[in-house]
Write an enzyme that holds these catalytic residues in place. Structure first.
Site, PDB file in Angstrom:
ATOM      1  N   PHE A 140      38.667  41.377  45.256  1.00 52.23           N
ATOM      2  CA  PHE A 140      38.129  40.073  44.886  1.00 52.23           C
ATOM      3  C   PHE A 140      39.190  39.036  45.206  1.00 52.23           C
ATOM      4  O   PHE A 140      40.270  39.052  44.638  1.00 52.23           O
ATOM      5  CB  PHE A 140      37.751  39.993  43.403  1.00 52.23           C
ATOM      6  CG  PHE A 140      37.175  38.647  43.042  1.00 52.23           C
ATOM      7  CD1 PHE A 140      35.848  38.346  43.310  1.00 52.23           C
ATOM      8  CD2 PHE A 140      37.983  37.654  42.486  1.00 52.23           C
ATOM      9  CE1 PHE A 140      35.328  37.084  43.022  1.00 52.23           C
ATOM     10  CE2 PHE A 140      37.464  36.397  42.199  1.00 52.23           C
ATOM     11  CZ  PHE A 140      36.130  36.114  42.460  1.00 52.23           C
ATOM     12  N   ASP A 225      47.871  39.326  46.669  1.00 53.72           N
ATOM     13  CA  ASP A 225      47.097  38.421  45.817  1.00 53.72           C
ATOM     14  C   ASP A 225      47.416  38.754  44.363  1.00 53.72           C
ATOM     15  O   ASP A 225      46.904  39.717  43.804  1.00 53.72           O
ATOM     16  CB  ASP A 225      45.597  38.580  46.106  1.00 53.72           C
ATOM     17  CG  ASP A 225      44.738  37.650  45.247  1.00 53.72           C
ATOM     18  OD1 ASP A 225      45.280  37.067  44.284  1.00 53.72           O
ATOM     19  OD2 ASP A 225      43.534  37.514  45.535  1.00 53.72           O
ATOM     20  N   LYS A 254      45.479  31.057  38.397  1.00 53.54           N
ATOM     21  CA  LYS A 254      45.159  31.394  37.005  1.00 53.54           C
ATOM     22  C   LYS A 254      46.245  30.972  36.001  1.00 53.54           C
ATOM     23  O   LYS A 254      46.334  29.801  35.687  1.00 53.54           O
ATOM     24  CB  LYS A 254      44.797  32.876  36.911  1.00 53.54           C
ATOM     25  CG  LYS A 254      43.475  33.151  37.675  1.00 53.54           C
ATOM     26  CD  LYS A 254      42.736  34.364  37.225  1.00 53.54           C
ATOM     27  CE  LYS A 254      41.317  34.332  37.763  1.00 53.54           C
ATOM     28  NZ  LYS A 254      41.028  35.298  38.800  1.00 53.54           N
TER      29      LYS A 254
HETATM   30  C1  LIG Z   1      40.303  34.898  40.070  1.00 49.14           C
HETATM   31  C2  LIG Z   1      40.833  35.442  41.324  1.00 49.14           C
HETATM   32  C3  LIG Z   1      40.773  34.702  42.519  1.00 49.14           C
HETATM   33  C4  LIG Z   1      40.075  33.358  42.632  1.00 49.14           C
HETATM   34  O1  LIG Z   1      40.583  32.400  41.781  1.00 49.14           O
HETATM   35  P1  LIG Z   1      39.692  31.076  41.478  1.00 49.14           P
HETATM   36  O2  LIG Z   1      40.622  30.196  40.707  1.00 49.14           O
HETATM   37  O3  LIG Z   1      38.505  31.527  40.686  1.00 49.14           O
HETATM   38  O4  LIG Z   1      39.298  30.509  42.786  1.00 49.14           O
HETATM   39  C5  LIG Z   1      41.359  35.255  43.647  1.00 49.14           C
HETATM   40  N1  LIG Z   1      41.962  36.456  43.607  1.00 49.14           N
HETATM   41  C6  LIG Z   1      42.024  37.203  42.484  1.00 49.14           C
HETATM   42  C7  LIG Z   1      42.717  38.512  42.500  1.00 49.14           C
HETATM   43  C8  LIG Z   1      41.434  36.733  41.303  1.00 49.14           C
HETATM   44  O5  LIG Z   1      41.459  37.474  40.196  1.00 49.14           O
END
Ligand SMILES: *Cc1c(COP(=O)(O)O)cnc(C)c1O
Length: 400
Positions: A140, A225, A254
């Site tokens: 994700f 990520d 986040k």
């Molecule tokens: C939440 C998340 C995203 C996207 O972040 P947003 O602020 O919702 O755009 C990307 N990568 C990972 C691993 C995430 O958990």
């Protein structure tokens, strides 16, 4: 107005792109939430790990308040007296030489993809248009077109074509599959060190180290990520640190916003970051003075309160207690630090368990139907953790 009224407003006027648990939050502090009727809950989602420092941390709120009285937005057309301090703090905290601030996590991923593609042409000699990025199945990376083009989740993908080309998907946790997917046009390998949305999938030991080694040997950027796993969530500042598999680019978001603002960034060393030159990338709100002030405070709280160590030790307690639970539908408990999940048998609907947990005073959300993620704010105290574990154990042991 009651909870029911608020939910009706959301349903009537809001696009139905979410299926929230039927609960309304009207107040929050630390790891506790309250609904309009005054019922209190433990927060075991932390807005998908965006609230590692706890709700309304007094130090972060104070930094935001102070900055509101000075200057909040300038764009990057001018310098301001906060952005540079934030970038320095972020570099010190992460151990990278340079940072590029954006707003949401998806934008940080997008920025990393752009950096890697440009690096591929300018530093590796790949022809523009031929760049390839290897990513992992089950990932994700957000909701932009590039991010969903890396996804294999049907809900995220369906009817959004044409998709962004240049992504090769390989099974997660399999370093040999990454090696096999690399061609002379590969510019990067982009993975999560633990797959959060996939249900807290922890890769086999040695995976990250192997990926690092492959990327170095094949002259490919290793992009991590850490948007969900970062900022102390998994018991280290960043999840790659468990294997000392330092990436070339780290995507952050986040918890960088301290639960107050959307703040994201990529960090990298100069050799990579210098591919961006004036006009080649940007964001009106990225690194704005208000976000910078909040971001600095958010990082200071993680440091001052040693939230990596808290996550590590409370995570041990959580998994130890949960693995003693007797529940015929439960298969396993997994995770690192305070990013954990309970996996139920295939086909089991965890939604009803989330409703039962809510009634018992704890909010968590299922992912993929049969998995519940448990990720409280890292400031949760030992006593609160004990109470929360008691609620979870009691609820799980009632499942027949
Ligand atoms: C939440 C998340 C995203 C996207 O972040 P947003 O602020 O919702 O755009 C990307 N990568 C990972 C691993 C995430 O958990």
């Amino acid at each position: 107005m009651t909870s029911k009224d608020y939910i009706e407003l959301d349903e009537k006027y809001g696009a139905h792109n979410y299926h929230p648990l039927p609960v309304v939050i009207a107040w929050a502090e630390g790891c506790k939430l309250r609904d309009p009727e005054g019922k209190s809950y433990f927060d075991f989602l932390s807005a998908y790990s965006a609230v590692n420092q706890g709700h309304r941390h007094p130090k972060i709120v104070a930094a935001a308040r102070a900055q509101l009285d000075l200057v909040t937005l300038t764009s990057r057309a001018f310098h301001n007296d906060r952005t540079g301090l934030f970038l320095k703090k972020l570099c010190d905290f992460t151990g990278f030489e340079m940072a590029l601030p954006m707003n949401t996590g998806a934008e940080a991923v997008e920025t990393a993809v752009k950096a890697a593609r440009r690096w591929g042409v300018e530093k590796k000699g790949v022809r523009n248009g031929d760049q390839e990025i290897v990513c992992a199945e089950g990932n994700f990376h957000g909701r932009t077109l590039a991010a969903i083009s890396m996804s294999i989740d049907q809900d995220s993908l369906v009817n959004y074509g044409p998709y962004v080309p240049g992504f090769k998907k390989v099974p997660y946790g399999d370093a040999a599959a990454i090696e096999a997917a690399i061609t002379p046009n590969t510019v990067a390998v982009l993975i999560e060190p633990i797959q959060g949305e996939a249900g807290v999938v922890v890769p086999p030991e040695g995976y990250l180290k192997a990926v690092r080694e492959i990327c170095t040997r094949r002259k490919v950027l290793f992009v991590c990520d850490e948007i969900q796993t970062g900022f102390c969530r998994t018991g280290r500042r960043f999840a790659w640190q468990r294997e000392e598999a330092r990436p070339d680019i780290m995507c952050l978001g986040k918890a960088l916003g301290g639960g107050i603002l959307p703040i994201s960034a990529i960090v990298a060393d100069r050799e990579v970051m210098e591919v961006f030159t004036p006009g080649t990338h940007g964001s009106t709100f990225g690194g704005n003075p208000l976000a910078a002030a909040v971001g600095i405070a958010a990082l200071e709280v993680l440091e001052d309160e040693r939230l990596d160590e808290r996550a590590e030790s409370l995570g041990e307690v959580f998994r130890a207690e949960l693995s003693k639970v007797r529940c015929p539908k439960m298969r396993l408990v997994r995770g690192r630090g305070l990013l954990n999940a309970v996996v139920f048998e295939e086909g089991f609907e965890a939604w009803d368990v989330c409703l039962a947990l809510r009634d018992a005073g704890l909010l968590a959300k299922q992912t993929h139907g049969n998995i519940i993620r448990f990720a409280p704010p890292l400031v949760i105290s030992e006593r609160e953790m004990g109470e929360a574990i008691a609620i979870i154990v009691k609820t799980l042991e009632k499942i027949r």
